[in-house]
Motif scaffolding. Structure first.
Motif, mmCIF file in Angstrom:
data_model
loop_
_atom_site.group_PDB
_atom_site.id
_atom_site.type_symbol
_atom_site.label_atom_id
_atom_site.label_comp_id
_atom_site.label_asym_id
_atom_site.label_seq_id
_atom_site.Cartn_x
_atom_site.Cartn_y
_atom_site.Cartn_z
ATOM 1 N N GLY A 133 0.803 -1.213 0.000
ATOM 2 C CA GLY A 133 0.000 0.000 0.000
ATOM 3 C C GLY A 133 0.837 1.264 0.000
ATOM 4 N N ARG A 134 2.135 1.135 0.243
ATOM 5 C CA ARG A 134 3.024 2.296 0.253
ATOM 6 C C ARG A 134 3.734 2.491 -1.085
ATOM 7 N N GLY A 135 3.316 1.739 -2.096
ATOM 8 C CA GLY A 135 3.844 1.972 -3.434
ATOM 9 C C GLY A 135 4.827 0.917 -3.906
ATOM 10 N N LEU A 136 5.057 0.888 -5.226
ATOM 11 C CA LEU A 136 5.936 -0.099 -5.837
ATOM 12 C C LEU A 136 7.380 0.002 -5.342
ATOM 13 N N TRP A 137 7.892 1.233 -5.258
ATOM 14 C CA TRP A 137 9.287 1.394 -4.839
ATOM 15 C C TRP A 137 9.499 0.864 -3.435
ATOM 16 N N PHE A 138 8.612 1.230 -2.533
ATOM 17 C CA PHE A 138 8.777 0.779 -1.150
ATOM 18 C C PHE A 138 8.686 -0.739 -1.059
ATOM 19 N N SER A 139 7.660 -1.336 -1.685
ATOM 20 C CA SER A 139 7.468 -2.779 -1.564
ATOM 21 C C SER A 139 8.536 -3.562 -2.314
ATOM 22 N N HIS A 140 9.165 -2.940 -3.322
ATOM 23 C CA HIS A 140 10.193 -3.645 -4.084
ATOM 24 C C HIS A 140 11.523 -3.666 -3.328
ATOM 25 N N MET A 141 12.056 -2.495 -3.006
ATOM 26 C CA MET A 141 13.336 -2.474 -2.298
ATOM 27 C C MET A 141 13.489 -1.315 -1.323
ATOM 28 N N GLY A 142 12.593 -0.358 -1.354
ATOM 29 C CA GLY A 142 12.715 0.782 -0.450
ATOM 30 C C GLY A 142 12.664 0.392 1.011
ATOM 31 N N TRP A 143 11.903 -0.660 1.320
ATOM 32 C CA TRP A 143 11.759 -1.096 2.717
ATOM 33 C C TRP A 143 13.082 -1.575 3.317
ATOM 34 N N LEU A 144 14.010 -2.004 2.446
ATOM 35 C CA LEU A 144 15.303 -2.486 2.924
ATOM 36 C C LEU A 144 16.247 -1.353 3.296
ATOM 37 N N MET A 145 15.938 -0.147 2.839
ATOM 38 C CA MET A 145 16.847 0.973 3.017
ATOM 39 C C MET A 145 16.444 1.904 4.153
ATOM 40 N N GLN A 146 15.436 1.549 4.893
ATOM 41 C CA GLN A 146 14.994 2.408 5.987
ATOM 42 C C GLN A 146 14.528 1.573 7.171
#
Length: 356
Positions: free
Chosen positions: A141-154
């Protein structure tokens, strides 16, 4: 047999065996939080992605043919370590495996450089239990970037941490192989992920160091990482929802190809305990199921759990989007109806047949 009896197990089940679905994702609200950037992860992922560009160039200009086979083999076995190992075995407990198979899967998964079995499985259990909420580590629900790899960077949302503490991990704590990998993770990474994939091509068939590193390590990591992340991103946005429209998860054949069977994602989120993670996917689109079935035949895998066709049928009719083949079945007026499938005609039993 009773109509309320599961024909695969002989056990009775209620008229409506499926729990009520969660509220539609679009009605969920997400609370913003101040995330901390994990710069080590940012630099590591950036390095591997940039190095993979050189890896692509070397792949087509300066790579010996055994290296192609080496990279392909590493890709397949590490994917199996993820799909059959940390995902279907350790996270969802959809089947059981003896010690040799668990040891093999632990080594395969470690070679993928996707973290500790303990952490991966815990986060993925949280993902399923609280999907598309603030407690979901890779909330689509937080978008493609977050669910793809953004979650790993924060840093994780506080709800992820809080809910993660409540996940039952006693089964993994009791698994000596999981705890061994957790304790010795970094030494295993250096040997299995970085040194071994580089040294083998150089030592056995004279590959150059620069090619071995950038192709067998950097490029392979990037291909494997992004294949895994596609399940969290693309397979939560594009595709059909034949089993439950209330989940973001979709059926995506392309994702299934590159992940060896993890793209049948609407089915998987509807029935996460099924060792096949799919209903109709063949081995060609679900190589992992073929792997598990093989080891089941030789006795290394056992207690394989799956969902009866009747359960699947009920759920698809109740909460699916209408794309399941069951919705395309045509009603018949009787035996010689032109729409009668040949399979049904061949399977029909004719009693007291009068020979022509």
């Amino acid at each position: 047999m009773s109509p309320n009896m599961d024909q695969s197990t002989g056990q009775l089940f209620a008229e409506d065996p499926c729990p009520p679905p969660p509220p539609p994702p679009e009605k969920k609200e997400f609370k913003p939080h101040k995330a901390k950037i994990y710069w080590r992860n940012v630099f590591t992922l950036t390095y591997f992605h940039l190095s993979s560009i050189l890896g692509v160039y070397l792949l087509f200009t300066n790579t010996k043919w055994p290296t192609y086979l080496w990279v392909l083999g590493l890709y397949v076995v590490t994917k199996i370590g993820i799909t059959a190992g940390v995902h279907r075995l350790w996270t969802h407990k959809s089947y059981k495996a003896n010690f040799p198979l668990r040891a093999l899967l632990m080594l395969f998964f470690t070679m993928a450089f996707e973290g500790k079995v303990w952490v991966w499985a815990r986060d993925h259990r949280v993902h399923h239990k609280y999907q598309e909420t603030d407690a979901d580590p890779y909330n689509a629900g937080r978008g493609l970037w977050f669910s793809h790899m953004g979650w790993l960077m924060q840093s994780k949302h506080p709800d992820v941490i809080e809910k993660g503490k409540g996940i039952d991990m006693s089964d993994l704590k009791a698994d000596g192989l999981v705890m061994f990998q957790k304790k010795y993770y970094w030494p295993l990474v250096y040997v299995l992920c970085l040194i071994m994939p580089t040294v083998v091509p150089v030592y056995f068939w004279g590959e150059s160091w620069i090619t071995a590193w950038h192709v067998a390590v950097c490029l392979r990591f990037v291909m494997s990482y992004n294949a895994t992340w596609l399940v969290n991103s693309i397979a939560h946005k594009y595709g059909s929802q034949p089993y439950d429209v209330n989940f973001f998860a979709r059926e995506n054949k392309s994702v299934s190809v590159v992940t060896l069977g993890e793209g049948w994602h609407n089915y998987h989120h509807t029935f996460p305990w099924d060792y096949k993670t799919s209903e109709m996917g063949t081995y060609g689109y679900n190589l992992t199921t073929g792997f598990i079935d093989f080891f089941a035949k030789i006795g290394w895998a056992y207690d394989l759990k799956t969902v009866s066709p009747e359960h699947v049928r009920k759920r698809a009719l109740r909460t699916g989007d209408g794309t399941h083949p069951i919705h395309q079945e045509k009603e018949l007026w009787g035996w010689d109806d032109k729409d009668m499938p040949k399979e049904e005609r061949r399977a029909a039993q004719i009693i007291n047949r009068k020979d022509a």
